[in-house]
Motif scaffolding. Sequence first.
Motif, short mmCIF file in Angstrom:
data_model
loop_
_atom_site.label_atom_id
_atom_site.label_comp_id
_atom_site.label_asym_id
_atom_site.label_seq_id
_atom_site.Cartn_x
_atom_site.Cartn_y
_atom_site.Cartn_z
N LEU A 4 0.83 -1.20 0.00
CA LEU A 4 0.00 0.00 0.00
C LEU A 4 0.87 1.25 0.00
N GLY A 5 2.09 1.14 0.50
CA GLY A 5 2.88 2.34 0.74
C GLY A 5 2.31 3.05 1.94
N PHE A 6 2.23 4.37 1.90
CA PHE A 6 1.66 5.10 3.03
C PHE A 6 0.21 4.69 3.23
N SER A 7 -0.12 4.29 4.46
CA SER A 7 -1.49 3.85 4.73
C SER A 7 -2.21 4.72 5.75
N TRP A 8 -1.47 5.56 6.48
CA TRP A 8 -2.10 6.49 7.43
C TRP A 8 -1.10 7.58 7.77
N SER A 9 -1.60 8.74 8.18
CA SER A 9 -0.71 9.85 8.51
C SER A 9 -1.31 10.72 9.61
N TYR A 10 -0.46 11.55 10.20
CA TYR A 10 -0.87 12.49 11.25
C TYR A 10 -0.06 13.77 11.07
N PRO A 11 -0.68 14.95 11.19
CA PRO A 11 -2.08 15.21 11.46
C PRO A 11 -2.99 14.66 10.36
N GLN A 12 -4.21 14.32 10.74
CA GLN A 12 -5.14 13.74 9.79
C GLN A 12 -5.48 14.76 8.71
N ARG A 13 -5.43 14.35 7.45
CA ARG A 13 -5.72 15.24 6.33
C ARG A 13 -7.22 15.47 6.19
N SER A 14 -7.57 16.45 5.40
CA SER A 14 -8.97 16.77 5.16
C SER A 14 -9.58 15.75 4.21
N VAL A 15 -10.89 15.57 4.32
CA VAL A 15 -11.60 14.67 3.40
C VAL A 15 -11.39 15.15 1.96
N GLY A 16 -11.09 14.19 1.09
CA GLY A 16 -10.83 14.51 -0.30
C GLY A 16 -9.36 14.72 -0.62
N GLN A 17 -8.52 14.70 0.43
CA GLN A 17 -7.09 14.91 0.24
C GLN A 17 -6.32 13.61 0.43
N PRO A 18 -5.20 13.42 -0.29
CA PRO A 18 -4.36 12.25 -0.04
C PRO A 18 -3.67 12.38 1.31
N ILE A 19 -3.46 11.25 1.98
CA ILE A 19 -2.84 11.30 3.31
C ILE A 19 -1.34 11.53 3.22
N ALA A 20 -0.77 11.40 2.05
CA ALA A 20 0.63 11.74 1.78
C ALA A 20 0.71 12.10 0.30
N ASN A 21 1.88 12.54 -0.14
CA ASN A 21 2.01 12.96 -1.54
C ASN A 21 1.59 11.87 -2.52
N THR A 22 1.92 10.63 -2.20
CA THR A 22 1.57 9.50 -3.08
C THR A 22 0.65 8.51 -2.38
N GLY A 23 0.00 8.95 -1.33
CA GLY A 23 -0.79 8.03 -0.52
C GLY A 23 -2.25 7.97 -0.92
N PRO A 24 -3.00 7.07 -0.27
CA PRO A 24 -4.44 6.96 -0.53
C PRO A 24 -5.18 8.25 -0.17
N THR A 25 -6.37 8.40 -0.72
CA THR A 25 -7.20 9.58 -0.47
C THR A 25 -8.20 9.29 0.64
N LEU A 26 -8.35 10.22 1.57
CA LEU A 26 -9.35 10.09 2.63
C LEU A 26 -10.72 10.43 2.05
N LEU A 27 -11.60 9.43 1.96
CA LEU A 27 -12.91 9.62 1.34
C LEU A 27 -13.93 10.20 2.31
N ASP A 28 -13.99 9.68 3.53
CA ASP A 28 -14.94 10.16 4.52
C ASP A 28 -14.55 9.66 5.90
N THR A 29 -15.22 10.15 6.90
CA THR A 29 -14.99 9.72 8.29
C THR A 29 -16.31 9.33 8.96
N ILE A 30 -17.27 8.89 8.16
CA ILE A 30 -18.55 8.47 8.73
C ILE A 30 -18.40 7.09 9.35
N PRO A 31 -19.31 6.70 10.27
CA PRO A 31 -19.20 5.38 10.91
C PRO A 31 -19.23 4.24 9.90
#
Length: 226
Positions: free
Chosen positions: A139-166
Amino acid sequence: MKTLLFSVGACLLLAASCNKSDNQPAECAQVSQAPATFLAYWYFPKGSYWVYQKRGSNPVEVDTVTVIYTEVRVFRPGATTYGLPTCTELYDCALWHSNRRYFRSTSVNDGYRGSESFETQEENGQWFVSQGANYMYRLGFSWSYPQRSVGQPIANTGPTLLDTIPVTVPAGTFPRSAHLRVNAVNDSTQGPSVRSYHLTQGVGTTRRVYATLGTWELRTYYIAPR
């Protein structure tokens, strides 16, 4: 004569001490630690485990993922760090999969169990964890901190945060969850690759969607005491 020998011996000891000091990395005056909220999504004690079931499988297919190894590394100033920071706690862990039909390695040495590894990086107060595996694309980068905004990648080449709903899975409904989509499109004929996943604070991975292996959801879990 005795005085001369004593002086020579003292000089030799002093020189040895100086050489030893020159060759050894310095001690850290202070050691930085990762934020607890960052670790709470993925770093759990050895012996923790999660049981997942494949959605729609009949009979039900399950896979137990167990933490088999954890380590905290600290590089001292002057040490070879391979680009990693000094005087900072870096967290590593390894996990085994039980289901050899879907998550099978190629080595008899590990009983053909699929395995994953997680390693941290830190840069200017930003924390990242990368995931690797011996049975699928990394996966490469799988999580980051501080948490990125919805719609943004968690790192330059990382996955995109889609939502934070339950997220709701057989184990229950988990409100403190992050839903991420893997942006890189891999050739699924070369191995199982992850398309999206949910991380839940205090629990870990609660759902994963693979390109060729279907959707796996948390059925039950155990977090070992620290």
